[in-house]
Design a protein around this motif. Structure first.
Motif, mmCIF file in Angstrom:
data_model
loop_
_atom_site.group_PDB
_atom_site.id
_atom_site.type_symbol
_atom_site.label_atom_id
_atom_site.label_comp_id
_atom_site.label_asym_id
_atom_site.label_seq_id
_atom_site.Cartn_x
_atom_site.Cartn_y
_atom_site.Cartn_z
ATOM 1 N N LEU A 185 -15.220 89.910 -37.630
ATOM 2 C CA LEU A 185 -16.088 89.593 -38.767
ATOM 3 C C LEU A 185 -16.823 88.281 -38.554
ATOM 4 O O LEU A 185 -16.222 87.267 -38.196
ATOM 5 C CB LEU A 185 -15.246 89.507 -40.043
ATOM 6 N N ILE A 186 -18.128 88.318 -38.797
ATOM 7 C CA ILE A 186 -18.967 87.134 -38.692
ATOM 8 C C ILE A 186 -19.627 86.885 -40.039
ATOM 9 O O ILE A 186 -20.223 87.788 -40.624
ATOM 10 C CB ILE A 186 -20.037 87.313 -37.600
ATOM 11 N N SER A 187 -19.500 85.670 -40.538
ATOM 12 C CA SER A 187 -20.149 85.273 -41.789
ATOM 13 C C SER A 187 -21.454 84.582 -41.439
ATOM 14 O O SER A 187 -21.476 83.599 -40.693
ATOM 15 C CB SER A 187 -19.251 84.334 -42.596
ATOM 16 N N GLU A 188 -22.558 85.111 -41.976
ATOM 17 C CA GLU A 188 -23.884 84.626 -41.600
ATOM 18 C C GLU A 188 -24.580 83.924 -42.768
ATOM 19 O O GLU A 188 -24.566 84.417 -43.891
ATOM 20 C CB GLU A 188 -24.775 85.797 -41.173
ATOM 21 N N SER A 189 -25.182 82.785 -42.472
ATOM 22 C CA SER A 189 -26.086 82.086 -43.402
ATOM 23 C C SER A 189 -25.351 81.367 -44.539
ATOM 24 O O SER A 189 -24.243 81.716 -44.923
ATOM 25 C CB SER A 189 -27.120 83.053 -44.009
ATOM 26 N N SER A 190 -26.020 80.357 -45.066
ATOM 27 C CA SER A 190 -25.567 79.604 -46.249
ATOM 28 C C SER A 190 -24.280 78.827 -46.033
ATOM 29 O O SER A 190 -23.575 78.521 -46.987
ATOM 30 C CB SER A 190 -25.401 80.534 -47.455
ATOM 31 N N ILE A 191 -23.986 78.496 -44.800
ATOM 32 C CA ILE A 191 -22.793 77.688 -44.512
ATOM 33 C C ILE A 191 -23.260 76.338 -43.987
ATOM 34 O O ILE A 191 -23.875 76.252 -42.925
ATOM 35 C CB ILE A 191 -21.878 78.384 -43.495
ATOM 36 N N SER A 192 -22.973 75.297 -44.752
ATOM 37 C CA SER A 192 -23.462 73.972 -44.373
ATOM 38 C C SER A 192 -22.400 72.879 -44.467
ATOM 39 O O SER A 192 -22.692 71.720 -44.207
ATOM 40 C CB SER A 192 -24.654 73.579 -45.259
ATOM 41 N N SER A 193 -21.175 73.253 -44.833
ATOM 42 C CA SER A 193 -20.112 72.249 -44.965
ATOM 43 C C SER A 193 -18.792 72.825 -44.470
ATOM 44 O O SER A 193 -18.633 74.049 -44.343
ATOM 45 C CB SER A 193 -19.952 71.829 -46.429
ATOM 46 N N ALA A 194 -17.850 71.926 -44.209
ATOM 47 C CA ALA A 194 -16.533 72.363 -43.758
ATOM 48 C C ALA A 194 -15.859 73.237 -44.816
ATOM 49 O O ALA A 194 -15.186 74.220 -44.486
ATOM 50 C CB ALA A 194 -15.663 71.150 -43.435
ATOM 51 N N ASP A 195 -16.036 72.901 -46.082
ATOM 52 C CA ASP A 195 -15.423 73.695 -47.154
ATOM 53 C C ASP A 195 -15.971 75.119 -47.161
ATOM 54 O O ASP A 195 -15.228 76.085 -47.380
ATOM 55 C CB ASP A 195 -15.653 73.039 -48.511
ATOM 56 N N GLU A 196 -17.282 75.259 -46.938
ATOM 57 C CA GLU A 196 -17.871 76.598 -46.908
ATOM 58 C C GLU A 196 -17.407 77.367 -45.677
ATOM 59 O O GLU A 196 -17.176 78.584 -45.740
ATOM 60 C CB GLU A 196 -19.392 76.491 -46.957
ATOM 61 N N ALA A 197 -17.253 76.668 -44.565
ATOM 62 C CA ALA A 197 -16.724 77.306 -43.365
ATOM 63 C C ALA A 197 -15.291 77.769 -43.594
ATOM 64 O O ALA A 197 -14.901 78.869 -43.196
ATOM 65 C CB ALA A 197 -16.790 76.344 -42.187
ATOM 66 N N LYS A 198 -14.502 76.947 -44.269
ATOM 67 C CA LYS A 198 -13.107 77.306 -44.555
ATOM 68 C C LYS A 198 -13.018 78.498 -45.497
ATOM 69 O O LYS A 198 -12.114 79.336 -45.375
ATOM 70 C CB LYS A 198 -12.372 76.098 -45.158
ATOM 71 N N LEU A 199 -13.967 78.605 -46.424
ATOM 72 C CA LEU A 199 -13.989 79.762 -47.329
ATOM 73 C C LEU A 199 -14.222 81.041 -46.530
ATOM 74 O O LEU A 199 -13.548 82.054 -46.755
ATOM 75 C CB LEU A 199 -15.086 79.593 -48.376
ATOM 76 N N ALA A 200 -15.157 80.995 -45.603
ATOM 77 C CA ALA A 200 -15.415 82.171 -44.764
ATOM 78 C C ALA A 200 -14.193 82.517 -43.924
ATOM 79 O O ALA A 200 -13.823 83.690 -43.785
ATOM 80 C CB ALA A 200 -16.621 81.911 -43.864
#
Length: 238
Positions: A185-200
């Motif tokens: 699984l690859i999460s694409e777009s709208s990731i700009s912070s470590a917290d958003e990366a951790k959510l994915a």
């Protein structure tokens, strides 16, 4: 199936991190020019030095100012597995993708019908390309599952409006439950912070595809390293 692209992602996961796929794109309908006089080929080489295991190159010309030549130049200059991003709707575009040096290709559910998508998927495999099937809804996730796609990308933004919406990585968390065991699984777009990366990552993402956040960062290297978050394989879907 050519496993170079997915294998590079898997290697990052084995090291305990989500894989970051930098998106080499010159412009976007939402944010405009992203290069700011920089050479995208030189930036690609820098990203490899920062640790990027793979790259994504946007070749769509009308809206994102990419080109096939850009893909060819990046492939020759970096030597890493590359995903071609474009509005792929015809078999001849897949043959071109191989000739340009990519090892994976984006197939977007939203821009074609099921019959054509299935044809493109099988043709990509026949050519040795890894098809990354992009979804943005539950219905599209079902279609990707029907194809038995081994690589699925959840675009947190809506490509039908050229990603000008305010999509969030929470969409990855919403749709990831539909992923079959064994799918990457690859999460694409709208990731700009470590917290958003951790959510994915918490939703099961093996990789995150990041473009604008890197290109607009004051320090691209620092931005890249901040997004390379830990991935606990014991708690994420394999």
């Amino acid at each position: 199936m050519n496993t170079l692209f997915s294998a590079a992602i898997a290697a990052e996961n084995r090291d305990g991190y989500v894989a970051i796929i930098p998106d080499i794109k010159c412009s976007s309908p939402k944010d405009g020019d992203l290069l700011f006089r920089r050479d995208p080929v030189e930036v690609s080489k820098q990203l490899i030095q920062y640790g990027a295991p793979v790259l994504s190159v946007v070749t769509e010309q009308k809206y994102f100012c990419g080109s096939p030549k850009l893909l060819r130049d990046v492939a020759k200059s970096t030597g890493v597995p590359i995903l071609r991003k474009d509005f792929i709707t015809r078999a001849d575009m897949l043959s071109e993708t191989v000739e340009l040096g990519a090892t994976a290709v984006l197939l977007i559910c939203a821009i074609t019908n099921e019959k054509n998508l299935s044809m493109l998927y099988e043709k990509a495999l026949d050519l040795g390309l890894e098809p990354l099937v992009e979804v943005h809804s539950h219905a599209e996730m079902k279609l990707a599952s029907k194809l038995r796609a081994r690589l699925i990308g959840i675009n947190n933004r809506d490509i039908k409006v050229l990603e000008c919406d305010d999509g969030k990585p929470s969409l990855t968390a919403t749709l990831a439950a539909g992923i079959s065991t064994g799918t990457m699984l690859i999460s694409e777009s709208s990731i700009s912070s470590a917290d958003e990366a951790k959510l994915a990552v918490s939703a099961g993402a093996h990789a995150i595809l990041v473009g604008t956040a890197l290109w607009r960062a004051r320090d691209m290297e620092a931005a890249y390293r901040s997004l390379r978050v830990e991935r606990n394989n014991t708690c994420c879907r394999q």
